[in-house]
Structure formats: structure tokens, C-alpha cells
Design an enzyme around this catalytic site. Structure first.
Site, PDB file in Angstrom:
ATOM      1  N   SER A  69     -52.947   8.097  74.021  1.00 40.41           N
ATOM      2  CA  SER A  69     -52.778   8.800  75.153  1.00 40.41           C
ATOM      3  C   SER A  69     -51.740   8.214  76.301  1.00 40.41           C
ATOM      4  O   SER A  69     -50.955   9.060  76.993  1.00 40.41           O
ATOM      5  CB  SER A  69     -54.055   9.100  75.836  1.00 40.41           C
TER       6      SER A  69
ATOM      7  N   ASP B 276     -60.032   2.783  67.342  1.00 42.98           N
ATOM      8  CA  ASP B 276     -58.602   2.861  67.013  1.00 42.98           C
ATOM      9  C   ASP B 276     -58.553   2.504  65.498  1.00 42.98           C
ATOM     10  O   ASP B 276     -57.489   2.416  64.929  1.00 42.98           O
ATOM     11  CB  ASP B 276     -57.560   2.199  68.058  1.00 42.98           C
TER      12      ASP B 276
END
EC number: 5.4.2.12
Length: 505
Positions: free
Chosen positions: A61, A153
Site C-alpha cells: 500500500s 505478508d
């Protein structure tokens, strides 16, 4: 007549052909189906070298929004640090050396903390391994590691092989130890949940309900309780002397390079003015090194970031457009700080509206998040602006849970909200572009059918509401020039990428 435009950034929604585990393809999306069939659209690269990351590295992001606003490829934390490792400059870094010298001079242990995984979104374990080697070669005698489990992640339960690798390295050094372990849920919150962060902070000080003598045993204990890496309960190593945990005047290196989830913990250690919350067990240290700059945190910074001097929002403001930034808490920084080049810009004729994110442990239970409220607010006030940047967090935040059903629900809720915006835009004479910052929701399972909670390397969409134009494919850095072109504004010379609007010859 001045055009009015909304840039809708859908967080974590990539495009993938296969339907298995694909929260986008399996969702019922009549609005998106119509947009893809009837409106100009193209593919946008949002990962790897196309956004300034290492080849094959999934997008994220922060990087996504930086590139969207910059108009050029922004090389950020991981690429800058990797290049320093490649050239050897990493091992000449004056800020690291200052921390090492302080440890040697005072006899206090060097405290190194950060997210321990190869995820590459907030940190990378290779940077930690390099720091350990650098410290040892420089003569640091005592070093404590405070590791934050990832599980987001990377795979939810993937940390053990990397801990084993780390243990092998630490065997070479008598007083280099894993002092504490906690999940990023505690140590890397960004939503002002300081009750969580303080638990992670206290573990740095050697204060935690859970203890261990072997990190692998503790990880197995957490797994048996159904706790994955992200949610590891803060625990301390009983083999570390109490006086060697973080205390006054100890040198600290925080090896996370991404700032947004590093700021709150850093604030507690340094007691900054960034937040009102103060730690119950304060310490004082003047030697605190961050890998990259953490906005609002006054400390030593190891590596300088690439500057974005003339982002999209600044040019829009200079052209006299009244603009709005709209998002919920989880992505508010991205439509303000990050899309503006990684700085807090005060722009003329610009407003910001923050919709509170739900304070829950898992968004799988609330896949709607605040999408309805964000859309409601746009429909309420949007007509007062000329240019709007907004973000929907659902696909990313729910995708991070690895729950396919919840992700499908999140996408379906989003589809309905996009439909509401389409209708409003037509009524209010607004145009819109829809894109995403990176992929996630389109891949919620790995090849073995296990939950996948991480971002992807798949391309994202660019859709325009204007049927009179045609779009070619590109990368996120093309979006700002495309918007400026569409609005009839010149791009800044810094923007070395072109508009994706195909011109008639």
C-alpha cells in the site's frame, strides 16, 4: 468547463485469471462486470521493479500510493537498503556505527527490533542478518533481538525455518540472543490501539506474562493454542539477564523501513509529541536508529528516502481545484501522507475526511469494514469538490485474513458501493478513474489450499468512466500523468512517465 473527477483506489484488488481461491473472480460483481465490458480499461503493473521494488517483490500500500501520486517510479526502503548492501555502503553507515560505539563505550547491549520475515513489505530479515554481522565485526559484545512475528505478508505460520536460520547464526556469538518475541498485532499496530502496543513495548523491557527459554518451543506452544505468527503473545527469554532488556541509555536499532506501523512503538520508546499516549514504564535513550524516516519521530535515520517534490495533489491544488481525501483509518495515511510523496502536505483548498475503522481483531468477521460509511460521506459532500482521492480498504484488509468466504463478501459489498458511486457521479456530472495499489484478494489460497494472507504480484485495473477515451496499459507511475492529462493540466517535469490516454494520430 472544469472537469470534476474522483480517483477511487481499491486497496488490494488484483486481476488474476484462475478462479480457485480468487475472492474477486468468485464474487458476484455485476457493477465491475459492466464496467469492464462497457468502459475503457487497461492493466497496470503494481509490483516488482515497475514500482521500485526488487524483481518479483509483491506490491504494497505504501509503495502503491507513492507511485500513484509521484508520476515516476519511487525507489523506497527495501530497494535503497538492498542497493546499499550490494555496494557495501550498508557496512559504512554512520548511524549504525554510532549505535555500535555507544554499546561498546557504555557496556550496554545493542537492542535490535523489527518484523522478522522475508516479506519485504515492512522489513526484510536479510537486513537483520547484515546488521548482526556488521555489529559483530565492529566489536559489539552484547546484542538483544526483539522479533515481531509476521504471518501476514508471508504465510500465517511460516516463521520457524527463519528462526532456525537465525539460531545457527547466533551460535557464533556468546551474548547475541533472541530476547523477546511478539506478534505484529501488538508491536506494529497503526490504529492507536495502544493497549496492544504497550504489551509489545513492555516485552522489550523484559516485562511479559509469557516466557521462554527456546524460541522454537514457544512458537510451537503458540501454534498449539491456535495462535499464528501475527498474533504471537508477547514473551521474553528467561536466559536474558533482566538488566539487559531495554533500559535507559541503551542503543536501539529498529530495522523496519516502512514507517506507518513503526511509529507508535517508536513513540512509546522516545515519548514523542506524536500521540497523547505515554508509556506506563518509560525509559530514556538518545541513540535510536530507524532504517528510514518515520514521520513525526525525531531519531537517527540510517537511510534517506527518495523525495517526491511535486506530487499529483500539489499540482491539482496549484491549478485551483478544490480537493478531498477520503478513507477509513486503516488507509487514511495512504490517501494523504503516502500519495503526497511521504510527507504531510498542507494544500490549499483541500479537505480530509477520516472514517473510523472498526476496532476488531479480525476483519473476516466484519468484511464490510467502513465501505458503506465512506460511500455515504462521498454522496453527502462530494459535490462540493473538484477532485477527490478515496480509498476502499476491504479487499486488502479482509484478504489478509486468508478467509476466502469473507473476502468474497468484502468484494461483493465493495461492488455495490461502486455502483452507488457510478450513479452519483452521473447525476453530479463527475468522471472517475478506478485503480488499485496492489493485489491481494484475488489469491487467498496457496498451491496446497492453505490460506494465503499476503499481497500478490498480479496487475491491477485502471477503469475510466469516460467512454470517449481509450487507455493503454502501464504502471502505477502512469496514473498521475493520466489524471493530469484528462483534466487538461500539464504534468511536472519530475514526472517522467506519460499519460495512458491514447491520442488520435
Amino acid at each position: 468547463m472544469k472537469k470534476k473527477l474522483v480517483l477511487i483506489i481499491i486497496d488490494g484488488l488484483g486481476l488474476r485469471l484462475e478462479s480457485q481461491g480468487n475472492g474477486f473472480a468468485l464474487a458476484k460483481t455485476p457493477v465491475f462486470d459492466r464496467l469492464f465490458q462497457e468502459y475503457p480499461n487497461s492493466l497496470i503493473a503494481a509490483s516488482g521493479q515497475e514500482v521500485g521494488l526488487p524483481e518479483g517483490q509483491m506490491g504494497n500500500s505504501e509503495v502503491g500510493h507513492l507511485n500513484i501520486g509521484a508520476g515516476f517510479v519511487v525507489y523506497t526502503g527495501i530497494s535503497i537498503i538492498n542497493n546499499a548492501l550490494k555496494t557495501g555502503k550498508f557496512f559504512e553507515n554512520e548511524k549504525f556505527i554510532l549505535a555500535f560505539r555507544h554499546s561498546i563505550k557504555t557496556g550496554f547491549p545493542l537492542q535490535i527490533m523489527g518484523l522478522f520475515s522475508p516479506g519485504g513489505v515492512h522489513s526484510h530479515q536479510d537486513h537483520l542478518f547484515a546488521l548482526i554481522d556488521f555489529a559483530a565485526n565492529f566489536g559489539v559484545k552484547k546484542l538483544n533481538l526483539h522479533l515481531f512475528g509476521d504471518g501476514r505478508d508471508v504465510g500465517p505460520k511460516s516463521i520457524k525455518p527463519w528462526i532456525k536460520m537465525l539460531n545457527l547464526k547466533l551460535k557464533n556469538y556468546e551474548d547475541y540472543k533472541i530476547a523477546s518475541i511478539s506478534g505484529r498485532f501488538y508491536s506494529m499496530d497503526r490504529d492507536k490501539m495502544f493497549d496492544r502496543v504497550e504489551l509489545g513495548y513492555n516485552a522489550l523491557l523484559g516485562k511479559a506474562e509469557n516466557t521462554f527459554t527456546d524460541p522454537i518451543d514457544y512458537i510451537n506452544f503458540q501454534y498449539e493454542k491456535g495462535v499464528s505468527d501475527e498474533f504471537f503473545e508477547p514473551a521474553i527469554n528467561l536466559k536474558v539477564n533482566k538488566k539487559d532488556f531495554l533500559a535507559d541509555d541503551h542503543p536501539v536499532i529498529f530495522f523496519n523501513f516502512r514507517p506507518d506501523r513503526a511509529r507508535q512503538l517508536s513513540h512509546l520508546i522516545l515519548q514523542t509529541d506524536l500521540y497523547e499516549q505515554k508509556p506506563k514504564n518509560p525509559i530514556k535513550t538518545d541513540v535510536f536508529v530507524s532504517m528510514m524516516k518515520y514521520e513525526g519521530i525525531n531519531c537517527l535515520v540510517a537511510f534517506e528516502e527518495m523525495r517526491v517534490e511535486n506530487p499529483l495533489g500539489k499540482l491539482i491544488s496549484m491549478a485551483g481545484f478544490r480537493q478531498l481525501r477520503l478513507a477509513e483509518t486503516q488507509k487514511y495515511a495512504h490517501v494523504t501522507f503516502f500519495v503526497d510523496g511521504g510527507v504531510e502536505l498542507e494544500l490549499e483548498n483541500s479537505d480530509r475526511i477520516l472514517i473510523d475503522s472498526l476496532k476488531v481483531q479480525s476483519y473476516a468477521d466484519f468484511p464490510q469494514m467502513s465501505a458503506v460509511e465512506i460511500t455515504d460521506k462521498l454522496l453527502e459532500v462530494g459535490q462540493n469538490y473538484d477532485f477527490i482521492i478515496m480509498n476502499f480498504a476491504n479487499p486488502d484488509m479482509v484478504g489478509h485474513t486468508g478467509d476466502l468466504k469473507a473476502t468474497i463478501k468484502a468484494v461483493e459489498i465493495l461492488d455495490f458501493q461502486i455502483g452507488r458511486i457510478c450513479k452519483w457521479a452521473e447525476e453530479k456530472n463527475f468522471d472517475f478513474f478506478i485503480t488499485a495499489d496492489h493485489g491481494n484478494a484475488e489469491l487467498t489460497e496457496d498451491e496446497n489450499g492453505n490460506p494465503s494472507t499476503k499481497h500478490t504480484t498480479f496487475p491491477v485495473m485502471l477503469i475510466s468512466s469516460d467512454k470517449t477515451i481509450k487507455l493503454k496499459s502501464g504502471k502505477l507511475a502512469n496514473i498521475a500523468p493520466t489524471i493530469l492529462d484528462y483534466l487538461g493540466l500539464d504534468k511536472h517535469p519530475d514526472m517522467d512517465h506519460d499519460s495512458l490516454i491514447i491520442k488520435d494520430k
